[in-house]
Design a protein around this motif. Structure first.
Motif, PDB file in Angstrom:
ATOM      1  N   VAL A   2      11.446   4.058   2.440  1.00 40.40           N
ATOM      2  CA  VAL A   2      10.968   3.536   3.653  1.00 40.40           C
ATOM      3  C   VAL A   2       9.383   3.384   2.628  1.00 40.40           C
ATOM      4  N   GLU A   3       8.723   2.597   1.629  1.00 37.24           N
ATOM      5  CA  GLU A   3       7.558   3.017   0.961  1.00 37.24           C
ATOM      6  C   GLU A   3       6.518   2.589   1.739  1.00 37.24           C
ATOM      7  N   ILE A   4       5.374   2.929   1.246  1.00 37.54           N
ATOM      8  CA  ILE A   4       3.947   2.957   1.751  1.00 37.54           C
ATOM      9  C   ILE A   4       3.028   2.803   0.940  1.00 37.54           C
TER      10      ILE A   4
ATOM     11  N   SER B 222      12.820   0.274  -0.013  1.00 34.24           N
ATOM     12  CA  SER B 222      12.740   0.651  -1.598  1.00 34.24           C
ATOM     13  C   SER B 222      13.682   0.064  -2.486  1.00 34.24           C
ATOM     14  N   LYS B 223      15.081  -0.988  -1.343  1.00 33.22           N
ATOM     15  CA  LYS B 223      15.815  -1.359  -1.890  1.00 33.22           C
ATOM     16  C   LYS B 223      15.605  -2.828  -2.482  1.00 33.22           C
TER      17      LYS B 223
ATOM     18  N   ILE C 131      -0.394   1.099  -5.050  1.00 34.68           N
ATOM     19  CA  ILE C 131       0.922   2.135  -5.575  1.00 34.68           C
ATOM     20  C   ILE C 131       1.235   2.550  -4.126  1.00 34.68           C
ATOM     21  N   TRP C 132       2.304   2.078  -4.380  1.00 32.70           N
ATOM     22  CA  TRP C 132       3.102   2.792  -2.858  1.00 32.70           C
ATOM     23  C   TRP C 132       4.417   3.702  -3.294  1.00 32.70           C
ATOM     24  N   ARG C 133       4.004   4.921  -2.079  1.00 33.17           N
ATOM     25  CA  ARG C 133       4.108   6.042  -1.976  1.00 33.17           C
ATOM     26  C   ARG C 133       6.030   6.192  -1.848  1.00 33.17           C
ATOM     27  N   LYS C 134       6.631   7.100  -1.328  1.00 32.40           N
ATOM     28  CA  LYS C 134       8.211   7.952  -0.665  1.00 32.40           C
ATOM     29  C   LYS C 134       7.709   8.990  -0.207  1.00 32.40           C
TER      30      LYS C 134
END
Length: 69
Positions: A24-26, A38-39, A10-13
């Protein structure tokens, strides 16, 4: 070297993200934190162990990286 499977994480911004693709997502995994641009969600990711991630976020909060760019 250990391999980290990022296919189903699960990626989060940040809640401060403007949604303009400059984020940047983490993803928090068991023993590491993954980061990506994220791009390019299918591009490379940087993987940090928990101690390194904690030191980085502490530095950000303390303003250690202001003016670094």
């Amino acid at each position: 070297m250990n391999t980290v499977n990022l296919c189903e994480v699960i990626w989060r911004k940040s809640s401060y993200s403007s949604g303009e693709g400059q984020c940047v997502e983490i993803a928090f995994l068991r023993e590491v934190v993954a980061t990506r641009d994220s791009k390019t969600p299918h591009g490379s990711a940087l993987i940090f162990n928990a101690d390194t991630w904690s030191a980085f976020t502490a530095g950000v909060k303390a303003g250690a990286f202001r003016g670094a760019l």
